[in-house]
Design a protein around this motif. Structure first.
Motif, mmCIF file in Angstrom:
data_model
loop_
_atom_site.group_PDB
_atom_site.id
_atom_site.type_symbol
_atom_site.label_atom_id
_atom_site.label_comp_id
_atom_site.label_asym_id
_atom_site.label_seq_id
_atom_site.Cartn_x
_atom_site.Cartn_y
_atom_site.Cartn_z
ATOM 1 N N PRO A 31 30.263 48.475 36.612
ATOM 2 C CA PRO A 31 30.887 48.815 37.789
ATOM 3 C C PRO A 31 32.894 48.093 37.490
ATOM 4 O O PRO A 31 33.308 47.867 36.670
ATOM 5 C CB PRO A 31 30.527 48.326 38.789
ATOM 6 C CG PRO A 31 30.242 47.112 38.731
ATOM 7 C CD PRO A 31 29.663 47.508 37.198
ATOM 8 N N GLY A 32 33.495 48.759 38.045
ATOM 9 C CA GLY A 32 34.766 48.654 38.397
ATOM 10 C C GLY A 32 35.955 48.867 37.119
ATOM 11 O O GLY A 32 35.266 50.555 36.337
ATOM 12 N N GLU A 36 42.423 47.034 37.514
ATOM 13 C CA GLU A 36 41.808 45.358 38.668
ATOM 14 C C GLU A 36 42.469 44.715 38.533
ATOM 15 O O GLU A 36 42.081 44.278 38.080
ATOM 16 C CB GLU A 36 40.532 45.638 39.134
ATOM 17 C CG GLU A 36 39.480 46.722 39.371
ATOM 18 C CD GLU A 36 39.224 46.370 41.379
ATOM 19 O OE1 GLU A 36 40.858 46.543 41.533
ATOM 20 O OE2 GLU A 36 38.780 47.257 41.401
ATOM 21 N N THR B 434 34.748 40.104 36.115
ATOM 22 C CA THR B 434 36.106 40.418 37.276
ATOM 23 C C THR B 434 36.363 41.879 37.180
ATOM 24 O O THR B 434 36.577 41.840 38.366
ATOM 25 C CB THR B 434 37.295 39.939 35.373
ATOM 26 O OG1 THR B 434 37.332 38.434 35.223
ATOM 27 C CG2 THR B 434 38.625 40.838 36.935
ATOM 28 N N GLU B 435 35.700 42.144 36.501
ATOM 29 C CA GLU B 435 36.042 44.005 37.601
ATOM 30 C C GLU B 435 34.853 44.554 39.053
ATOM 31 O O GLU B 435 35.176 44.969 39.350
ATOM 32 C CB GLU B 435 35.775 45.218 36.328
ATOM 33 C CG GLU B 435 36.471 45.125 35.580
ATOM 34 C CD GLU B 435 36.884 44.695 34.449
ATOM 35 O OE1 GLU B 435 35.758 43.722 34.191
ATOM 36 O OE2 GLU B 435 37.896 44.934 33.412
ATOM 37 N N VAL B 436 33.495 43.497 38.019
ATOM 38 C CA VAL B 436 32.339 43.976 39.120
ATOM 39 C C VAL B 436 33.184 43.077 39.964
ATOM 40 O O VAL B 436 32.840 43.587 41.276
ATOM 41 C CB VAL B 436 30.911 43.025 38.304
ATOM 42 C CG1 VAL B 436 30.229 43.242 39.249
ATOM 43 C CG2 VAL B 436 31.108 43.321 37.146
ATOM 44 N N ASN B 438 36.107 42.372 41.582
ATOM 45 C CA ASN B 438 37.161 43.493 41.793
ATOM 46 C C ASN B 438 36.270 44.136 42.800
ATOM 47 O O ASN B 438 36.810 44.554 43.496
ATOM 48 C CB ASN B 438 37.601 43.229 40.800
ATOM 49 C CG ASN B 438 39.202 41.912 40.752
ATOM 50 O OD1 ASN B 438 39.450 42.013 41.777
ATOM 51 N ND2 ASN B 438 38.944 42.026 39.325
#
Lengths: 306, 553
Positions: A31-32, A36, B434-436, B438
């Motif tokens: 995800p993401g 970001e 990091t992306e998770v 965020n």
């Protein structure tokens, strides 16, 4: 033979296809967004994703990616503006290739010499030291050696540059760091296969026929002892020319290994995927090449018949 | 016949290996320079030659050098050498007139008029005009091509948001070139910190007609025109760039350094080694042990970041919706010991606005103007008991979510251990990529979250505006009328003194009264610099500026 090569190439392409598919979906499963950051506002984020086509459904992105790939394009970096993965490879690979070939060449020559020396020397002490040395160097990871070399010759003695700048002096440390492991590997391999070959009947036969010891040692025995070396040199070459990730980072060498490390650190997915595919293709080719050379040198090996 | 065939096979194999070997040999002898950058090895400070060269090192930097594009840290370092904004601020918060020689604000605080220096030139000798500032603004607002993460900071200008979102035209954007040397901004509503926004890339000029979105103009010294003390002379992606003294810089007589090479070195060990070997003169972003190792050396320099790391409680989740619980957590933490475990470059903080943020009214730090809450383990226990959880009894296990990295893991474990020992409550740790992380943050699907914010610009509002109920970056569901009102009042205040009072009031509501956010630490960067470099100045973010630097023997 030709049929075999075609078959192997086809297999390689299928492997690559799987590689592409798996890496693609693995990176998308998470995800993401790659854009970001702590301070980015949702509106800007959406606009960036749209710009890079990340707002489309995954399947559509996959098809688009494959289509681009077939046209030879590995995509655009998410983190460096206007930089394509092809450009990164075009700039980085020659540097990596050069370093890899130099260290590979050195490893072959030096490793073979040391290996033969270990076998033919009459001094147990020399053999013991050489064996111990090769054991030590085969167990030291390249990055540890690289850091030690950098600290000793760069920071302390200040005789060799730490930052790679393409000059002859700046090649010495990274090439050493890259070559030591394969030298140890080659020398041990040559040593054991040379010992095996020495005990073969044809050696006794050749000696009995009155052929000089030197001629037997370096012509008859060595030729046979080097066969296993050709088998391992394919993967070894692939390993050397696809860039040592850490050594390149440590010496700031602008090759694809460093790019790889950076792209992983920055989560630059297109670059990670592009480099994976490129490196995968090289490994497949190098293995094929070493098999072909092997078959040419050793008539006992029949390609595709095993 | 068979023999001949075999022989030819062997010959082919031998030939192939010979070709490979000779190609290697060729590689060995022709060590043609891959970057032609011999200065890095021979350069360095105090070399005695007439030319003064400084070599700086940075880690791998993202983004581009286009102020209207994906401008991040790499742009920031480059811009401090080569670009001039309209005005900027020094380390004490005083105005420095850069491309503008003066400016006026209208009585209704809606119109800002900047008068540009007529003597300011681009590095090709052409004049820096108001249109060049608009060139950046318009390109950044073109959402099709911009890629700028700071485009939303232009939305204070009337018509800018509409232009970006496609509901208005670019011509309606009220940033206007009245003449070549007069630049006017009409704001949508009063914005007392507008001049602080000018430090953002989107407010920097880029040469009209040359700097075009979607091209690589900034990588080519011919097209990458600079209006600052230095100008780009060489750019090699991911390796280095070289800047040299810009003869057209309006204050060029005071620039003493001839050349600065910015080398990209990703590996921390290598940066340190390159510094010790003298290959680079300035190394930044070093590990904290360097601070101890060089404690008494004049080579050490510290950059206090304008940043705050905090624990963000989700105020919509039980029992964190209870102010007493949040306060208990805030008071229970022993920040000094937490920071000690994270490294010498971390220090405790008790406010959301960072310790080293200059005050909006100038003269000193915003943090030092008022007092803040203090830690108190006993009081924390009482508060938790008052909330209905004496000795932590019946308190649910909360999850603390943090991005997966070394420092944040230490922080998480320290918080977990302290809350257990002081309040006897259990915290479950969840490390996320990091992306998770965020995404979790953005979606508000957390209980306790490690939250960090680093200043975009140097005004407390950059931190405080995040928690208004209409903020897009309000992740933990804060909705407090008194807070919104204090922020609104600060935006409408007539003077910076008055505004300062409202900002402190807002922060007090945010932290000391409600603990909507629980501040923990701030940090500084450690760097090493050749002591022969003198005359380094600092901006209001504490970043080094080599504009008037010199090399002494």
């Amino acid at each position: 033979m030709v049929k075999y090569i075609i078959k192997r190439l086809a297999m390689g392409i299928v492997t690559l296809f799987f590689l592409v598919t798996v890496t693609f979906f693995l990176t998308r499963l998470m995800p993401g967004s790659p854009f970001e950051t702590d301070n980015i506002s949702p509106a800007i984020l959406a606009s960036l994703e749209e710009h890079y086509g990340l707002d489309k459904p995954v399947e559509e992105q996959y098809v688009l990616y494959l289509r681009e790939l077939l046209q030879g394009s590995l995509g655009i970096s998410y983190k460096k503006s206007n930089v394509s993965v092809n450009d990164l490879i075009k700039d980085g690979f020659p540097v990596t290739l050069k370093l890899g070939l130099i260290s590979f060449g050195i490893a072959l020559v030096v490793g073979t010499v040391i290996g033969v020396w270990m076998s033919v020397t009459k001094s147990e002490a020399v053999r013991g030291w050489l064996l111990a040395g090769s054991t030590v160097f085969i167990s030291i990871p390249g990055f540890v050696l690289a850091i030690v070399l950098m600290l000793v010759f760069g920071s302390e003695l200040k005789v060799l540059p730490v930052i790679f700048d393409g000059s002859f002096a700046s090649y010495i440390l990274p090439v050493t760091a890259l070559a030591v492991y394969p030298i140890a590997e080659v020398s041990r391999l040559v040593h054991s296969s040379y010992d095996d070959a020495m005990n073969q009947d044809y050696v006794t036969m050749a000696r009995a026929k009155g052929i000089s010891k030197k001629r037997v040692m370096f012509l008859h025995v060595l030729k046979n002892a080097l066969l296993p070396l050709i088998t391992v040199s394919g993967p070894m070459l692939a390993f050397q020319i696809t860039g040592s990730f850490v050594v390149e980072s440590i010496f700031t060498i602008p090759g694809i290994g460093k790019e790889f490390v950076n792209s992983v650190n920055n989560r630059d997915y297109t670059v990670i995927m592009g480099l994976t595919i490129f490196v995968g293709a090289i490994i497949i080719l190098a293995n094929l090449l070493s098999d072909i050379i092997c078959a040419m040198v050793d008539p006992r090996i029949k390609l595709g018949k095993s | 016949m068979r023999k001949i065939k075999e022989l030819s096979k062997k010959l082919f194999a031998i030939g192939l290996s010979t070709v490979m070997l000779t190609s290697m040999a060729g590689c060995g002898s022709s060590s043609s320079s891959t970057q032609g950058n011999t200065d890095t090895s021979s350069g360095g400070a105090g070399s005695g030659s007439a030319e003064k060269v400084i070599v700086t090192a940075d880690g791998e930097l993202d983004g581009s050098l286009d102020p209207a594009g994906f401008a991040l840290q790499s742009w920031n370092g480059f811009a401090r050498l080569c670009s001039l904004p309209l005005i900027s601020y020094d380390e004490n918060g005083n105005v420095l007139y850069e491309a503008a020689e003066s400016y006026e604000i209208s009585d209704d605080q809606l119109t800002y008029t900047f008068h540009l220096r007529e003597e300011a030139k681009w590095s090709d000798g052409s004049a820096v005009t108001a249109a060049d500032f608009l060139n950046t603004i318009h390109r950044a607002l073109d959402s099709e091509t911009s890629g700028s993460v700071y485009a939303d900071q232009l939305f204070v200008i009337e018509g800018a948001q509409e232009a970006y979102e496609g509901t208005g035209s670019m011509d309606a954007v009220q940033a206007i070139a009245e003449d070549d040397y007069t630049l006017v901004f009409h704001l949508a509503k009063p914005c007392a910190y507008f001049t602080k926004l000018l430090a953002l890339p989107v407010y920097y000029p880029s040469k009209t007609g040359v700097a075009v979105s979607g091209t690589d103009w900034y990588k080519d010294p011919e097209t990458c025109l600079c209006n600052g003390p230095y100008m780009l002379t060489e750019f090699v992606q991911d390796q280095y760039y070289t800047v040299e003294k810009n003869p057209y810089y309006f204050d060029a007589d005071n620039v003493k350094i001839d050349k600065i090479i910015n080398q990209t070195i990703t590996d921390t060990q290598s940066v340190i080694a390159a510094y010790t070997s003298g290959e680079v003169d300035v190394a930044s972003g070093l590990p904290d042990y360097i601070e101890t190792q060089y404690a008494d050396s004049d080579e050490l320099y510290i950059w206090s970041m304008i940043t705050t790391t905090a624990v963000m409680p989700n105020v919509n989740v039980e029992p964190l919706d209870n102010e007493l619980v949040r306060e208990a957590i805030a008071l229970a933490l022993d920040r000094s010991s937490i920071c000690a475990s994270m490294g010498t470059n971390y220090e405790p903080t008790y406010a959301w606005v960072p310790k080293y943020m200059t005050s909006n009214k100038g003269g000193g730090y915003f943090y030092d103007e008022v007092s803040h809450f203090s830690e108190n383990a006993e009081r924390a226990k009482e508060l938790l008991a008052e909330a209905g959880y004496p000795e932590g009894e019946g308190f649910p296990t909360l999850t603390y979510t943090y991005p997966s990295n070394d420092k944040d893991a230490i922080l998480a474990q320290a918080i977990q251990a302290q809350l257990k020992s002081v309040l006897n409550i259990d915290i479950q740790l969840e490390a996320q990529e990091t992306e998770v992380y965020n995404t979790t943050k953005r979606e508000g699907t957390f209980e306790l979250l490690r939250y960090n914010w680093t200043a975009d610009f140097t005004d407390p509002i950059n931190y405080l505006a995040l928690f208004t109920s209409d903020s897009a970056l309000n992740f933990n569901g804060v909705s407090d009328e008194a807070y919104d009102e204090a922020i609104a009042n600060s935006n409408n205040a007539a003077t910076q003194e008055e505004r300062n009072t409202y900002l402190h009031e807002a922060e007090s509501i945010l932290v000391d009264e409600n603990f909507y956010i629980i501040p923990v630490s701030t940090m500084h960067y450690v760097g090493l610099r050749n002591p022969a470099i003198t005359g380094v100045t600092y901006n209001d973010k504490g970043e080094s500026n080599y504009r008037f630097a010199d090399l002494t023997e």
